[in-house]
Design a protein around this motif. Sequence first.
Motif, PDB file in Angstrom:
ATOM      1  N   ALA A 147      62.417  39.385  22.436  1.00 20.69           N
ATOM      2  CA  ALA A 147      62.369  39.166  23.877  1.00 20.69           C
ATOM      3  C   ALA A 147      61.992  40.443  24.615  1.00 20.69           C
ATOM      4  O   ALA A 147      61.170  40.430  25.545  1.00 20.69           O
ATOM      5  CB  ALA A 147      63.721  38.645  24.371  1.00 20.69           C
ATOM      6  N   ALA A 148      62.580  41.568  24.222  1.00 23.47           N
ATOM      7  CA  ALA A 148      62.302  42.831  24.898  1.00 23.47           C
ATOM      8  C   ALA A 148      60.864  43.288  24.648  1.00 23.47           C
ATOM      9  O   ALA A 148      60.173  43.746  25.569  1.00 23.47           O
ATOM     10  CB  ALA A 148      63.286  43.900  24.444  1.00 23.47           C
ATOM     11  N   VAL A 149      60.405  43.176  23.412  1.00 17.15           N
ATOM     12  CA  VAL A 149      59.036  43.589  23.086  1.00 17.15           C
ATOM     13  C   VAL A 149      58.033  42.728  23.847  1.00 17.15           C
ATOM     14  O   VAL A 149      57.040  43.239  24.391  1.00 17.15           O
ATOM     15  CB  VAL A 149      58.793  43.510  21.570  1.00 17.15           C
ATOM     16  N   ASN A 150      58.264  41.424  23.905  1.00 19.41           N
ATOM     17  CA  ASN A 150      57.336  40.547  24.624  1.00 19.41           C
ATOM     18  C   ASN A 150      57.265  40.907  26.105  1.00 19.41           C
ATOM     19  O   ASN A 150      56.176  40.955  26.702  1.00 19.41           O
ATOM     20  CB  ASN A 150      57.761  39.092  24.465  1.00 19.41           C
ATOM     21  N   ALA A 151      58.420  41.182  26.712  1.00 17.55           N
ATOM     22  CA  ALA A 151      58.444  41.524  28.135  1.00 17.55           C
ATOM     23  C   ALA A 151      57.736  42.848  28.392  1.00 17.55           C
ATOM     24  O   ALA A 151      56.924  42.969  29.327  1.00 17.55           O
ATOM     25  CB  ALA A 151      59.887  41.582  28.633  1.00 17.55           C
ATOM     26  N   LEU A 152      58.015  43.852  27.570  1.00 20.37           N
ATOM     27  CA  LEU A 152      57.399  45.164  27.777  1.00 20.37           C
ATOM     28  C   LEU A 152      55.909  45.149  27.435  1.00 20.37           C
ATOM     29  O   LEU A 152      55.121  45.879  28.049  1.00 20.37           O
ATOM     30  CB  LEU A 152      58.124  46.221  26.944  1.00 20.37           C
ATOM     31  N   SER A 153      55.512  44.327  26.471  1.00 20.94           N
ATOM     32  CA  SER A 153      54.090  44.224  26.136  1.00 20.94           C
ATOM     33  C   SER A 153      53.294  43.683  27.323  1.00 20.94           C
ATOM     34  O   SER A 153      52.128  44.054  27.524  1.00 20.94           O
ATOM     35  CB  SER A 153      53.893  43.315  24.917  1.00 20.94           C
ATOM     36  N   GLU A 154      53.928  42.838  28.124  1.00 15.97           N
ATOM     37  CA  GLU A 154      53.260  42.340  29.323  1.00 15.97           C
ATOM     38  C   GLU A 154      53.051  43.469  30.331  1.00 15.97           C
ATOM     39  O   GLU A 154      52.007  43.542  31.002  1.00 15.97           O
ATOM     40  CB  GLU A 154      54.088  41.213  29.938  1.00 15.97           C
ATOM     41  N   LEU A 155      54.011  44.398  30.413  1.00 20.29           N
ATOM     42  CA  LEU A 155      53.832  45.556  31.290  1.00 20.29           C
ATOM     43  C   LEU A 155      52.724  46.470  30.785  1.00 20.29           C
ATOM     44  O   LEU A 155      52.012  47.090  31.582  1.00 20.29           O
ATOM     45  CB  LEU A 155      55.141  46.340  31.405  1.00 20.29           C
ATOM     46  N   VAL A 156      52.583  46.566  29.472  1.00 22.48           N
ATOM     47  CA  VAL A 156      51.463  47.336  28.913  1.00 22.48           C
ATOM     48  C   VAL A 156      50.144  46.661  29.284  1.00 22.48           C
ATOM     49  O   VAL A 156      49.180  47.313  29.699  1.00 22.48           O
ATOM     50  CB  VAL A 156      51.597  47.446  27.375  1.00 22.48           C
ATOM     51  N   ARG A 157      50.107  45.338  29.175  1.00 23.58           N
ATOM     52  CA  ARG A 157      48.868  44.591  29.438  1.00 23.58           C
ATOM     53  C   ARG A 157      48.386  44.796  30.877  1.00 23.58           C
ATOM     54  O   ARG A 157      47.188  44.916  31.119  1.00 23.58           O
ATOM     55  CB  ARG A 157      49.090  43.098  29.169  1.00 23.58           C
TER      56      ARG A 157
END
Length: 279
Positions: free
Chosen positions: A57-67
């Motif tokens: 869950a945390a990786v998915n959320a932060l990956s969106e901020l990277v995107r």
Amino acid sequence: MSITVESPRTLGRRIDVAAVPSVPAGFTVCAHLGWRPSEDGVDLVHTFTAESISDGAAVNALSELVRVGVLAGQDEFESAMVGLIASCCEDPADGWLAFYANSVDDLRTGRSGFSPVHRRARSLVVGHKVLEVGCCFGLFAVQCAQDGLDVQACDICPGALALLDDVSVRLGVGVRTVLGDARALPVSDDRVDTVTLIHLLEHLSSGDVTVAVREALRVARRRVVIAVPFEDEPSEHFGHLQRLSEDDLLRWAAPWIRSGLTVTVFTDHGGWLVIDKPA
């Protein structure tokens, strides 16, 4: 709870992270997160709790901020990740315990996107003694220990190992940690039955890959298990240095095939290289 972490290799950009019941006005909403620029970095707020925090869950959320360009590079990504976990409970230690418990449960039940990789890796372990090299949080090592195996977890980051030491005791699993580099493992020859390098070698240069595989084979009595992601471009925020393909695995395998070892290369949610030593 609020956590502030500096990103050491990004000119000291500050990542301020706070848990909130809901994202307040003034923040741009993105998944479980809200963000806004600050004078010297980024303010992040999140709604993760002890019930909802997990690696996936945390990786998915932060990956969106990277995107969308809010976070850049491995240090900012990792700083934000630590902030999310440590701030989701009043006591950071409770946040870490919840993170581990939820992440392992997600991996075992298939709710995590990484479940197929860990499931396949666990199926490839032979013998009773296992060394996970490049363990990071040690989620794979914890699962192996829960399976009743004698597990060591090795990483170059002392902070990650300290967390694993603490949480493995609280979870009641016997994971032993060792600080070390994959290119010079502080473990004696033929010490364990299986050595795993799960999504590690993409973090190394081509020359260092050869050294790391040789080191793993030195330490393993029976088998080395290697898994790598296949990506269109190396994920900078995960610290990946190489874009890998099946051709790379075959190239890595070639010298060990010539030396008479049994080598298997296959694909399953990325690429796999399994090297077996003679009985």
